[in-house]
Design a protein around this motif. Structure first.
Motif, PDB file in Angstrom:
ATOM      1  N   ALA A  34     -65.820 -15.706  -9.926  1.00 35.43           N
ATOM      2  CA  ALA A  34     -66.812 -14.630  -9.768  1.00 35.43           C
ATOM      3  C   ALA A  34     -67.882 -14.994  -8.746  1.00 35.43           C
ATOM      4  N   TYR A  35     -68.254 -16.280  -8.678  1.00 36.83           N
ATOM      5  CA  TYR A  35     -69.343 -16.668  -7.765  1.00 36.83           C
ATOM      6  C   TYR A  35     -68.967 -16.491  -6.293  1.00 36.83           C
ATOM      7  N   ARG A  36     -67.688 -16.323  -6.011  1.00 37.88           N
ATOM      8  CA  ARG A  36     -67.247 -16.152  -4.624  1.00 37.88           C
ATOM      9  C   ARG A  36     -67.325 -14.692  -4.177  1.00 37.88           C
ATOM     10  N   LEU A  37     -67.671 -13.787  -5.077  1.00 35.22           N
ATOM     11  CA  LEU A  37     -67.693 -12.359  -4.770  1.00 35.22           C
ATOM     12  C   LEU A  37     -69.124 -11.841  -4.696  1.00 35.22           C
ATOM     13  N   PRO A  38     -69.401 -10.917  -3.782  1.00 42.63           N
ATOM     14  CA  PRO A  38     -70.759 -10.372  -3.690  1.00 42.63           C
ATOM     15  C   PRO A  38     -71.162  -9.583  -4.927  1.00 42.63           C
ATOM     16  N   ASP A  39     -70.210  -8.884  -5.548  1.00 34.99           N
ATOM     17  CA  ASP A  39     -70.495  -8.111  -6.759  1.00 34.99           C
ATOM     18  C   ASP A  39     -69.264  -8.136  -7.659  1.00 34.99           C
ATOM     19  N   PRO A  40     -69.133  -9.210  -8.448  1.00 33.06           N
ATOM     20  CA  PRO A  40     -67.923  -9.332  -9.278  1.00 33.06           C
ATOM     21  C   PRO A  40     -67.792  -8.254 -10.339  1.00 33.06           C
ATOM     22  N   ASP A  41     -68.895  -7.553 -10.669  1.00 29.77           N
ATOM     23  CA  ASP A  41     -68.847  -6.518 -11.701  1.00 29.77           C
ATOM     24  C   ASP A  41     -68.552  -5.132 -11.135  1.00 29.77           C
ATOM     25  N   SER A  42     -68.405  -5.044  -9.831  1.00 27.59           N
ATOM     26  CA  SER A  42     -68.098  -3.762  -9.211  1.00 27.59           C
ATOM     27  C   SER A  42     -66.713  -3.278  -9.655  1.00 27.59           C
ATOM     28  N   SER A  44     -64.560  -1.956  -7.950  1.00 26.56           N
ATOM     29  CA  SER A  44     -63.588  -2.242  -6.892  1.00 26.56           C
ATOM     30  C   SER A  44     -63.373  -3.735  -6.675  1.00 26.56           C
ATOM     31  N   ALA A  45     -64.069  -4.571  -7.442  1.00 29.13           N
ATOM     32  CA  ALA A  45     -63.926  -6.020  -7.274  1.00 29.13           C
ATOM     33  C   ALA A  45     -62.531  -6.465  -7.698  1.00 29.13           C
ATOM     34  N   SER A  51     -64.080 -10.484 -15.021  1.00 25.97           N
ATOM     35  CA  SER A  51     -63.372  -9.242 -15.335  1.00 25.97           C
ATOM     36  C   SER A  51     -63.081  -9.161 -16.830  1.00 25.97           C
ATOM     37  N   GLU A  52     -63.251  -7.990 -17.396  1.00 28.35           N
ATOM     38  CA  GLU A  52     -63.074  -7.813 -18.838  1.00 28.35           C
ATOM     39  C   GLU A  52     -61.673  -8.221 -19.283  1.00 28.35           C
TER      40      GLU A  52
END
Length: 219
Positions: A34-42, A44-45, A51-52
């Motif tokens: 998750a830390y590699r993504l700008p918005d892991p909760d989006s 579209s991520a 992720s749930e």
């Protein structure tokens, strides 16, 4: 079929390398950190450690995870040691003594080497100038690694591999930890037996296949 959850640019690399050595087919689900993504909760991520659907599989939200039949297992060293035991020699233990030695070297790698090796990986950029604080952190990490690397040097000066004088899961687990500090030549050059052993491990087709897959992943 074995399923590995996690991108190859993670500790999943240890499991993937072993699978290539075993000739063991597997399915890989590329869960990204998750830390590699700008918005892991989006919405579209990509599938990631927050992720749930992944948290249902791994409440700790960490990769890698494997599923083998009814077994779901996390922690990369637990995964490699499980697969090595299940599939046996030459990569797994032949007896309780070898099993204990493989556990010993795995624990030694993660308890005495990995944290400082990761510090070097994150802060040491070959050919680039580090800040004074980063230089101090690298120097301190390198100093702490002298003792465990001296132990490893003494062991490998008398034998080709860590356990039973054959390449095993113990070598994979240790080599993948030491790889983090490999770019710091001023440190590793003090330990010629360790360096020769690490180069030998990384020359194996199983490592090269894993590494090429890793390089082909998006950064």
């Amino acid at each position: 079929m074995l399923t590995i959850y996690g991108v190859t640019r993670s500790r999943a690399s240890r499991i993937i390398w072993l699978c290539h050595e075993l000739g063991l087919p597997f399915q890989q689900v590329p869960v990204i950190q998750a830390y590699r993504l700008p918005d892991p909760d989006s919405p579209s991520a990509p599938l990631n450690t927050r992720s749930e659907s992944f948290l249902k599989l791994s409440p700790a939200g960490a990769i890698p995870v494997i599923r083998d039949g009814e077994l779901t297992l996390s922690e990369s060293l637990a995964c490699t040691l499980y697969l090595a035991r299940k599939h046996g020699q030459p990569f797994g233990p032949a007896n309780a003594s070898e099993d204990a030695q493989m556990l010993q070297w795995g624990f030694y790698a993660v308890s005495s080497i990995e944290q400082d090796a990761l510090t070097i990986l994150y802060l040491h950029k070959q050919g680039q100038q580090q800040s004074g604080a980063d230089q101090a952190a690298i120097a301190n990490a390198s100093e702490r690694l002298i003792r465990p690397l001296t132990v490893l040097e003494g062991h490998l000066a008398r034998r080709s591999y860590l356990v039973a004088d054959r390449f095993t899961v113990a070598d994979i687990n240790m080599a993948e930890v030491l790889r983090y500090a490999q770019g710091h030549h001023a440190l590793l050059d003090q330990f010629p037996s360790v360096t020769a052993w690490l180069n030998d491990c990384q020359a194996r087709p199983g490592f090269r296949k894993m590494w090429n897959e890793r390089l082909n992943e998006p950064e």
